[in-house]
Every structure is written in C-alpha cells, then in structure tokens.
Design a protein around this motif. Structure first.
Motif, mmCIF file in Angstrom:
data_model
loop_
_atom_site.group_PDB
_atom_site.id
_atom_site.type_symbol
_atom_site.label_atom_id
_atom_site.label_comp_id
_atom_site.label_asym_id
_atom_site.label_seq_id
_atom_site.Cartn_x
_atom_site.Cartn_y
_atom_site.Cartn_z
ATOM 1 N N PRO A 82 14.400 56.909 75.456
ATOM 2 C CA PRO A 82 14.584 55.471 75.234
ATOM 3 C C PRO A 82 14.241 54.654 76.479
ATOM 4 C CG PRO A 82 16.693 56.568 75.499
ATOM 5 C CD PRO A 82 15.675 57.644 75.480
ATOM 6 N N ASP A 87 8.713 45.788 80.895
ATOM 7 C CA ASP A 87 7.766 44.689 81.096
ATOM 8 C C ASP A 87 6.402 45.304 81.333
ATOM 9 O OD1 ASP A 87 9.912 43.012 80.967
ATOM 10 O OD2 ASP A 87 10.152 42.856 83.140
ATOM 11 N N VAL A 105 4.150 41.182 78.512
ATOM 12 C CA VAL A 105 5.055 41.272 77.363
ATOM 13 C C VAL A 105 6.270 42.115 77.764
ATOM 14 C CG1 VAL A 105 3.897 43.287 76.385
ATOM 15 C CG2 VAL A 105 5.136 41.756 74.890
ATOM 16 N N SER A 106 7.398 41.786 77.176
ATOM 17 C CA SER A 106 8.630 42.509 77.439
ATOM 18 C C SER A 106 9.104 43.104 76.127
ATOM 19 C CB SER A 106 9.670 41.533 78.001
ATOM 20 O OG SER A 106 10.738 42.225 78.559
ATOM 21 N N LEU A 107 9.412 44.384 76.127
ATOM 22 C CA LEU A 107 9.753 45.046 74.859
ATOM 23 C C LEU A 107 10.735 46.183 75.099
ATOM 24 C CD1 LEU A 107 7.835 47.886 74.843
ATOM 25 C CD2 LEU A 107 6.118 46.128 74.709
ATOM 26 N N THR A 108 11.189 46.751 74.003
ATOM 27 C CA THR A 108 12.094 47.890 74.074
ATOM 28 C C THR A 108 11.514 49.026 73.235
ATOM 29 O OG1 THR A 108 14.346 48.624 73.609
ATOM 30 C CG2 THR A 108 13.467 46.927 72.176
ATOM 31 N N ARG A 115 4.119 52.822 70.122
ATOM 32 C CA ARG A 115 3.883 51.401 69.881
ATOM 33 C C ARG A 115 2.475 51.030 70.324
ATOM 34 N NH1 ARG A 115 7.249 46.706 70.292
ATOM 35 N NH2 ARG A 115 9.038 48.067 70.052
ATOM 36 N N LEU A 117 0.096 47.792 71.184
ATOM 37 C CA LEU A 117 0.051 46.357 71.455
ATOM 38 C C LEU A 117 -1.408 45.942 71.475
ATOM 39 C CD1 LEU A 117 2.505 46.313 74.479
ATOM 40 C CD2 LEU A 117 3.052 45.757 72.133
#
Lengths: 428, 164
Positions: A82, A87, A105-108, A115, A117
């Motif tokens: 996880p 960033d 971009v900031s994500l989890t 993922r 992008l």
C-alpha cells in the motif's frame, strides 16, 4: 528510495516532550491530556509507516510528431504494497506543454493495485524533447515520513517542424551532370529550346529544323538543327547559422531558420536535387549532399538537434569538410547576421566563387525598440548597421533578402530570385 | 482554504475555552491566546509551517494559565488536546497544499477519514486518561504519564500488527 523525516515529526516529538515535562513540573494531569494526542499521532504514524514498494513506467503513444501535435503519455504504476499518499510529477522539457490531465498528481495506491495515468502533452516547438525524469514522493498516512526518488526512464519525443509549401524555389546558376528538373545553361539533349546551328555529322534527322533550313538553304544550301538545354539536377547546400539567435515570447530566429530549411530541403529534394546541410555555429554539423526521401529525413533529424551553443572559437569556413561543398553547388544561407563569424564565413564562401544567396532572418521583430533616450538611438544605429551589412554582402554579389516574421518564406525567395535575375553580379 | 479555516476554528475554540475558564489570570490567558491565534493566522497566510508549534505551545500555555488555581482535574482537557491536534493537522494540511498538484478525491477522503479516526482515538485515550487521573488523583502525574505512554504504545502495536 530516500527516506527522510518531515518537520512535522520533529515538531510533534518536541511538543510531546515539552508537554510531558511541563506536566511533571507543574503537576497538572491536564497537560498530559494535551500532549497525549500528539504522542498518539506519532506512535500511529510511525507504526503505519512502511516503505512504499511500487514500479513505475512511462510510455508515449507516438515518438515522432509534427510541431503542434499532441501525444499521450501513459504512466503505469504497479504497487506491491500500500502507498498511502504518492505525489508524481513528470518533468516536461521546454517546448512541451501539458494539454490535458494532471501533472503533478497526488494519489493513493492499494496493495497489488495497477494504475495507469494518462495525460496529453503538446509539442509546442520542434526539436528532440526528452521527457522526465519522473519525480515520486510517497508519505505515510500521517505525513511524518517521506520517501523520494526519481525514476530514470526518459522517453524521447521528436517533433518535426511544420514546413511551408513553396511554389517555386531559387534556381542555381550551375547545374550538375545528372538529370533533374532544372534547365541547364549548357546545351545538350533536352526539351527546352536553346538555339539553332548548322547540321553536323552525327546529328539526328529528328533535330533538323526544317522551317529554318528552308529559309536559309536558299542562301547557303545547308540544313539547320535545333539545340536544346538539358534538364539537370543541382547541388543545394543549406547553411544554417547557429552562432546566435534573437528570442521573444518563446519564438526565435533559429525557429524560423529551421522551419525554412526544412521547407527548402523538402522542395529541392522533390525536384530530385541533391541537398546537403551545414549547421555553422558553436557546434559544427554537416550532411554531405544526397537526394531522396531518406536524405530529407536525415536533414530534418539533423535540424532537430540544432541549437545555439555559446562558443568563443573563431570558426572559419575552412573547417567544413571539402566534400560537403561540391563544385558548382548553390549555397542558401539562413542567418540572422548577428555573429561576425558567420558573416565572415559567408563573405569567404562568396570570395571562393560559390553561388550564394542569403536569407537574413531578421532579429528586429524579436526586439522591442526602447521608447526614447540613448537606448532608442543605439537600437536605431544597430538597425542601420544591419542594413549596411546587407549592402556589403550585395556589393559582393550575394543576393540578400531580409525576412520579417510576418512575411511568408515564398515572398523572401521571390525577392532573392529578383536580385539574382536582374542585379549585376560583381566579380570578386 | 477549508482546512485553514478549520485549523483556525479549532485553535480559537481551545483558546476561547481557556479564556472563559480563567480566573484571576484571565488577562494572561487572553494575551497568550491572542498571540497564539495571530501566529497561526500569519503562518497560514504566508505558508510558514514553523509557526504552528509555537502557536500550539502558546495556546497550551493560555490553557494552563486558565486552569491555574483549580484543585479538581478539568475534564475538558481531553477535548482541548484533540482541538490542538486538529489545529495542527489541519494547519499543516493547509500549508502543505499545492494547488498545482491535482489530488484524487479518494485521497482527500482517505486523509480526512484518517484525521477523524486519529481525533476519535485521541479523544478516547484522553477520556480514559483523565478518568484514571481523577480516580487515582493521589497517585500523581507520574502515574498518569506512564498510563498515557502505555496506552499510546498499545495503540501503536495494534496499528503495526494491522498494517503487517
């Protein structure tokens, strides 16, 4: 990844220590209650902080585009564990702008999550653009620790300049020996009528001009034959001055010169001429003359790497390899005439008898004339000196035309053509 | 903006309680609280994270001045501690926010949920602590501090095990 503590960690630790110490000194359990949330945040944050494990890849859907085109960049993230806050920033080089999508971009990311992008970038300027590196910064859930790294992958985007369509190009004085589209001055086998002459042994009967022979046979009783100009190819050398440039609002004289060079190369190669390239500047580049589509790609690829490199070396025309300037070649120079080394080289070329035309990519539109005072006078004197420099080149027999940014390239070529057609060539 | 206002509201609430509860040291409490709030406002305005700990320290000092002279343990200290933590977290969120970085909605929700969970846990720990302190007032602050440390360590161990 490089791990470091944030200022928040130190601040919470300091506040907790001060709070507990003060509670002991003043003997108030309330102070312990004020401190406990910060201690809890520290403990929870450090307990939850695990080094992020993920892979990142970046790819472009196209590597070669035309100037102004958009291309999709796809960043793929694959997390092995996880990642609470990540960033991500893909550095875009000058000349490439973000059109659509988030960057940074900031994500989890969840454990095992993959993922993709996507964001669109536009190649605003021609050139070889290297995207990246990708800067990544991960944090624990409470922002006490930070992990940072830069991903090394750097895809290259080659943006080719958009070319003007030229209806007519400059004609060289001399032609070469291979067939092409240029009518040679010399007489030989061709279509274009040149003259008539008396029949000689070996002349084909098909070339007899019966009408002229009928008129003249009454006087001398001989046959006359047609002479013609053959269609030959030419050698054209495109000379790009990259010693200096003038820039304003993201545009420059070098931009114009490169676009014009690409357009000229395309037009001449379309006529089956051999085209070569000389990039004369801080870095000397050259391509020996060649023809065909492959040569056009070579030239455009070489143009993409053209850039202004500061150099104090007094470079002369001698450094250019001899085979880059074949005999009877026609040199078209595109220069802002800002550097005396390039002006000297052009005069040197002319002094060696090389057929030369200069397109002066004017830096004046890239400057702002001061409103008054000595600066305005200096600007005007500089403009006058540029005019004097063009006059000096014309006196040497060089066709020079000043190219303002607003005028199409075809206009400038017609101006050069008019000079070459009507002006008297000086012998130097 | 929202997080900055939230941080300010949390700190103002803590300071307001301290001033309202103050006895003869009310001017001291008011002065310290005002400076604390001013520091946080300046820190949020100029995005200077270094002012946050000082603002919290001054707010705690204002609270300490407010409860000076009381014999009984103030039960509201649990809420004041959580308010200070919320002020710190929201202020650092506000200062650390960069408008150029596009944050996913899920990330914002997750961060807000984490903060809410932390505040709830802190409130629970504080209530337990103050209850224990009230019951065993004779044992003194040292026992209370040890109790806090034990509670916090227990939470940390549980979180670590959950994360693993």
């Amino acid at each position: 990844m490089i791990r470091s503590a944030t200022p928040k960690l130190a601040a919470y630790a300091g506040l907790s220590a001060i709070g507990l110490l003060a509670a002991l000194v003043v003997a108030r359990p309330e102070l312990v209650a004020l401190t406990a949330p910060f201690l809890l945040a520290l403990a929870a944050g450090l307990a939850l902080a695990t080094p992020p494990r993920f892979d990142v890849e970046v790819a472009l859907d196209r590597r070669r585009v035309l100037e102004g085109d958009t291309v999709t960049a796809r960043v793929t993230l694959t997390a092995a564990g996880p990642v609470d806050r990540l960033d991500l920033y893909v550095r875009l080089p000058p000349g490439v702008t973000l059109e659509q999508g988030g960057n940074p971009v900031s994500l989890t990311l969840g454990s095992g999550e993959r993922r993709e992008l996507e964001f669109e970038v536009r190649a605003a300027r021609w050139g070889g653009h290297v995207l990246g590196p990708i800067y990544l910064r991960a944090r624990d859930p409470l922002g006490l620790l930070v992990w940072e790294r830069a991903a090394p992958m750097r895809p290259e985007l080659r943006a080719y300049p958009r070319e003007d369509a030229l209806r007519r190009v400059l004609q060289p004085v001399e032609t070469q020996v291979f067939s092409g589209n240029e009518v040679a001055r010399a007489k030989g086998e061709g279509i274009e009528f040149a003259d008539i002459r008396p029949w000689a042994a070996g002349d084909s009967l098909r070339r007899v001009n019966w009408r002229a022979s009928a008129r003249r046979s009454a006087l001398r009783g001989e046959l006359w034959v047609n002479e013609s100009h053959p269609e030959r190819n030419t050698d054209v050398i495109l000379f790009v001055d990259s010693f200096a440039e003038a820039q304003l609002d993201g545009r420059s004289t070098l931009d114009l010169a490169v676009r014009a060079t690409a357009a000229l190369a395309d037009s001449y190669i379309g006529r089956r001429d051999r085209v070569g390239l000389i990039g004369f500047g801080g870095i000397l580049r050259w391509l020996v003359p060649g023809t065909g589509l492959v040569q056009l790609y070579r030239i455009v690829d070489a143009l993409l790497d053209t850039q202004i490199v500061l150099s104090y070396y007094w470079r002369q025309i001698d450094v250019i390899p001899r085979r880059t300037l074949p005999p009877n070649a026609f040199v078209i120079a595109l220069s802002p005439l800002l550097d005396p080394r390039s002006v000297g080289a052009l005069l040197d070329l002319r002094a060696r008898g090389i057929d030369l035309a200069v397109i002066d990519v004017s830096p004046l539109p890239f400057t702002r004339r001061p409103t008054g005072g000595l600066d305005a006078i200096a600007h005007d004197i500089w403009a006058l000196r540029r005019g004097a420099l063009r006059h000096r080149l014309r006196r040497a027999g060089v066709a020079v035309s000043e190219w303002e940014t607003s005028a199409p390239l075809q206009n400038v070529l017609e101006e050069v053509r008019a000079f070459r057609r009507y002006a008297r060539h000086a012998r130097v | 903006m929202i997080t900055g206002v939230g941080a300010l509201a949390a700190l103002v609430a803590a300071v307001a309680y301290a001033v309202a509860a103050a006895g003869r040291l009310e001017p001291v409490s008011l002065g310290l609280g005002a400076v604390s709030v001013a520091l946080l406002v300046v820190g949020l305005a100029v995005r200077l994270a270094g002012t946050i700990p000082w603002a919290l320290l001054l707010a705690a000092a204002a609270y300490l001045a407010g409860i000076q002279g009381r014999d009984a343990v103030d039960g509201w200290a649990a809420a004041i501690g959580v308010a200070l933590l919320l002020a710190a977290e929201l202020a650092s969120w506000s200062i650390g926010h960069d408008a150029r970085i596009r944050s996913e909605r899920a990330l914002i929700v997750r961060r807000a949920a984490t903060l809410a969970a932390l505040a709830a846990a802190a409130l629970f720990v504080n209530f337990m602590l103050l209850a224990a302190a009230a019951v065993t007032a004779a044992a003194g602050v040292v026992v209370a501090a040890v109790g806090v440390a034990a509670a916090v360590a227990a939470v940390a161990i549980v979180l670590r095990l959950v994360r693993a």
